[in-house]
Design an enzyme around this catalytic site. Structure first.
Site, PDB file in Angstrom:
ATOM      1  N   CYS A  81       0.812  -1.219   0.000  1.00 54.29           N
ATOM      2  CA  CYS A  81       0.000   0.000   0.000  1.00 54.29           C
ATOM      3  C   CYS A  81       0.844   1.267   0.000  1.00 54.29           C
ATOM      4  O   CYS A  81       0.319   2.383  -0.013  1.00 54.29           O
ATOM      5  CB  CYS A  81      -0.931   0.004   1.207  1.00 54.29           C
ATOM      6  SG  CYS A  81      -2.033  -1.420   1.225  1.00 54.29           S
ATOM      7  N   LYS A 102      -8.336  -0.395  10.363  1.00 50.90           N
ATOM      8  CA  LYS A 102      -8.306  -1.422   9.322  1.00 50.90           C
ATOM      9  C   LYS A 102      -7.400  -2.538   9.787  1.00 50.90           C
ATOM     10  O   LYS A 102      -6.206  -2.345  10.006  1.00 50.90           O
ATOM     11  CB  LYS A 102      -7.789  -0.795   8.036  1.00 50.90           C
ATOM     12  CG  LYS A 102      -7.707  -1.760   6.896  1.00 50.90           C
ATOM     13  CD  LYS A 102      -7.403  -1.025   5.610  1.00 50.90           C
ATOM     14  CE  LYS A 102      -7.147  -1.981   4.489  1.00 50.90           C
ATOM     15  NZ  LYS A 102      -6.757  -1.280   3.266  1.00 50.90           N
ATOM     16  N   LYS A 106     -13.025  -1.739   9.416  1.00 47.16           N
ATOM     17  CA  LYS A 106     -12.951  -2.730   8.340  1.00 47.16           C
ATOM     18  C   LYS A 106     -12.105  -3.906   8.788  1.00 47.16           C
ATOM     19  O   LYS A 106     -11.023  -3.680   9.309  1.00 47.16           O
ATOM     20  CB  LYS A 106     -12.325  -2.040   7.134  1.00 47.16           C
ATOM     21  CG  LYS A 106     -12.046  -2.919   5.965  1.00 47.16           C
ATOM     22  CD  LYS A 106     -11.424  -2.101   4.884  1.00 47.16           C
ATOM     23  CE  LYS A 106     -10.828  -3.046   3.887  1.00 47.16           C
ATOM     24  NZ  LYS A 106      -9.857  -2.457   3.060  1.00 47.16           N
ATOM     25  N   TYR A 134     -20.840  -5.171  -0.987  1.00 47.32           N
ATOM     26  CA  TYR A 134     -21.107  -5.728  -2.317  1.00 47.32           C
ATOM     27  C   TYR A 134     -22.553  -6.169  -2.418  1.00 47.32           C
ATOM     28  O   TYR A 134     -23.036  -6.498  -3.494  1.00 47.32           O
ATOM     29  CB  TYR A 134     -20.139  -6.895  -2.584  1.00 47.32           C
ATOM     30  CG  TYR A 134     -18.700  -6.442  -2.411  1.00 47.32           C
ATOM     31  CD1 TYR A 134     -18.061  -5.725  -3.422  1.00 47.32           C
ATOM     32  CD2 TYR A 134     -18.001  -6.649  -1.217  1.00 47.32           C
ATOM     33  CE1 TYR A 134     -16.756  -5.247  -3.247  1.00 47.32           C
ATOM     34  CE2 TYR A 134     -16.718  -6.186  -1.032  1.00 47.32           C
ATOM     35  CZ  TYR A 134     -16.099  -5.487  -2.042  1.00 47.32           C
ATOM     36  OH  TYR A 134     -14.829  -5.002  -1.866  1.00 47.32           O
TER      37      TYR A 134
HETATM   38  C1  PBG Z   1      -6.746  -1.249  -0.416  1.00 47.49           C
HETATM   39  C2  PBG Z   1      -7.992  -1.917  -0.004  1.00 47.49           C
HETATM   40  C3  PBG Z   1      -8.215  -3.273   0.323  1.00 47.49           C
HETATM   41  C4  PBG Z   1      -9.592  -3.384   0.539  1.00 47.49           C
HETATM   42  C5  PBG Z   1     -10.141  -2.125   0.366  1.00 47.49           C
HETATM   43  N1  PBG Z   1      -9.145  -1.249   0.062  1.00 47.49           N
HETATM   44  C6  PBG Z   1      -7.283  -4.427   0.354  1.00 47.49           C
HETATM   45  C7  PBG Z   1      -6.303  -4.550   1.436  1.00 47.49           C
HETATM   46  O1  PBG Z   1      -6.150  -3.716   2.311  1.00 47.49           O
HETATM   47  O2  PBG Z   1      -5.574  -5.536   1.386  1.00 47.49           O
HETATM   48  C8  PBG Z   1     -10.335  -4.638   0.857  1.00 47.49           C
HETATM   49  C9  PBG Z   1     -11.792  -4.617   0.600  1.00 47.49           C
HETATM   50  C10 PBG Z   1     -12.443  -5.939   0.552  1.00 47.49           C
HETATM   51  O3  PBG Z   1     -11.871  -6.984   0.915  1.00 47.49           O
HETATM   52  O4  PBG Z   1     -13.603  -5.970   0.132  1.00 47.49           O
HETATM   53  N2  PBG Z   1      -5.737  -1.210   0.522  1.00 47.49           N
END
Ligand code: PBG
Length: 326
Positions: free
Chosen positions: A130, A195, A248, A313
């Site tokens: 990222c 997150k 999240k 989704y």
């Molecule tokens: C980007 C990002 C991710 C997701 C949303 N933005 C992937 C991650 O952090 O690895 C995951 C969303 C999902 O699983 O639906 N960093």
């Protein structure tokens, strides 16, 4: 007797009555639908591990937007797959990059739609992390400037809200400052504040082609064992100017949603992520659960925990059911 025995009343069986006293309610206006955008024309490819979710090219966006608006799902969040990836993720802030082009198309063809962009480099870096890599590690500070530049390019294309998901320290402040300096003070930031380093992102990484090529995201995403840390992360984002706080994934972290709800007065968003979606879809396909009922129960639990906004989704599927009930 002081307290008479509780007796179920006749009306409890009545649907109208149940709706009257319902404590938590789902509304399509608070659901956000994620869109994956790919280069090319006439593309609409189903994501294997996310049945019912498609990666679409920019020319398909008008149709996607109209379908969402028709259902009352008025907000979308965009993820892009660039033509080329490189070590610094430079495709993320190109003026005519995939997301910038998609924003312009959506603003032109569906001006009513609220367009949110996920700001992160993992879809644009060839190593899948990222942030940019310096000395074999993700370099927090060097990444901040690239993220801010990316957010600015989205603002210039006409985005309504920025959602940084990279988890670098200080990114909300950096993005806020850059937006403000360029007269985009009115664009809000929905920060992915809490997150977790989660295995529930598996299908997304297939969808966005962004699995890390080495190591994992644990140096910048949170440990699932920690909850006090969630408050610290969120407090930092609030201090840096976040307008909405996000948790999240959602279902494995309902306690965190409630904690944030109790602690802060900002709107709270929850991301019901790809793996959470995929599990329900897979079990429903096998006939092991009633997919629609589990979907609704799940989304209600996220609301009940304290989320105002749910990124999911399932947004369109849920909205279709809500609409039928009107
Ligand atoms: C980007 C990002 C991710 C997701 C949303 N933005 C992937 C991650 O952090 O690895 C995951 C969303 C999902 O699983 O639906 N960093």
């Amino acid at each position: 007797m002081l307290f008479p025995d509780y007796r179920p009343r006749r009306l409890r069986k009545n649907e109208v009555f149940r709706a009257l006293i319902q404590e938590t309610r789902l509304s399509p206006a608070q659901l956000v639908y994620p869109l994956f955008i790919v280069p090319g024309k006439n593309k609409r490819e189903e994501i294997t591990s996310m049945p019912g979710v498609f990666r679409v090219s920019v020319d398909q966006l008008k149709k996607e937007a109209e379908e969402c608006l028709e259902l009352g799902v008025n907000s979308v969040i965009l993820f892009g797959l660039p033509e080329k990836k490189d070590a610094m993720g430079s495709g993320a802030h190109k003026k005519d990059g995939i997301i910038q082009t998609a924003i312009r198309e959506l603003k032109r063809s569906a001006p009513k739609l609220l367009v949110i962009t996920d700001v992160c480099l993992c879809e644009y870096t060839d190593h899948g992390h990222c942030g940019c890599i310096i000395n074999k590690e993700v370099d927090n500070d060097a990444t901040l400037e690239i993220l801010a530049r990316t957010a600015l390019s989205h603002a210039q294309a006409g985005v309504d809200m920025i959602a940084p998901s990279d988890m670098m320290d200080g990114r909300v402040a950096e993005i806020r400052a850059t937006l403000d300096e360029n007269n985009f003070e009115s664009i809000p930031i929905m920060a992915y504040s809490v997150k977790y380093a989660s295995a529930f992102y598996g299908p997304f990484r297939e969808a966005a082609d962004c699995a890390p090529q080495f190591g994992d995201r644990r140096s910048y995403q949170m440990d699932p064992a920690n909850s006090r840390e969630a408050l610290r992360e969120a407090t930092l984002d609030v201090d840096e100017g976040a307008d909405i706080l996000m948790v999240k994934p959602a279902v494995a972290y309902l306690d965190i949603i409630t904690k944030l709800r109790d602690e802060f007065d900002l709107p709270i968003a929850a991301y019901h992520v790809s793996g959470e979606y995929a599990m329900i879809k897979a079990a429903a396909e096998k006939g092991w659960i009633d997919g629609d009922r589990v979907m609704e129960e799940t989304l209600l639990s996220i609301k009940r925990a304290g989320a105002d906004i749910i990124i999911t989704y399932f947004a369109k599927d849920m909205a279709k059911i809500l609409k039928r009930r009107l």
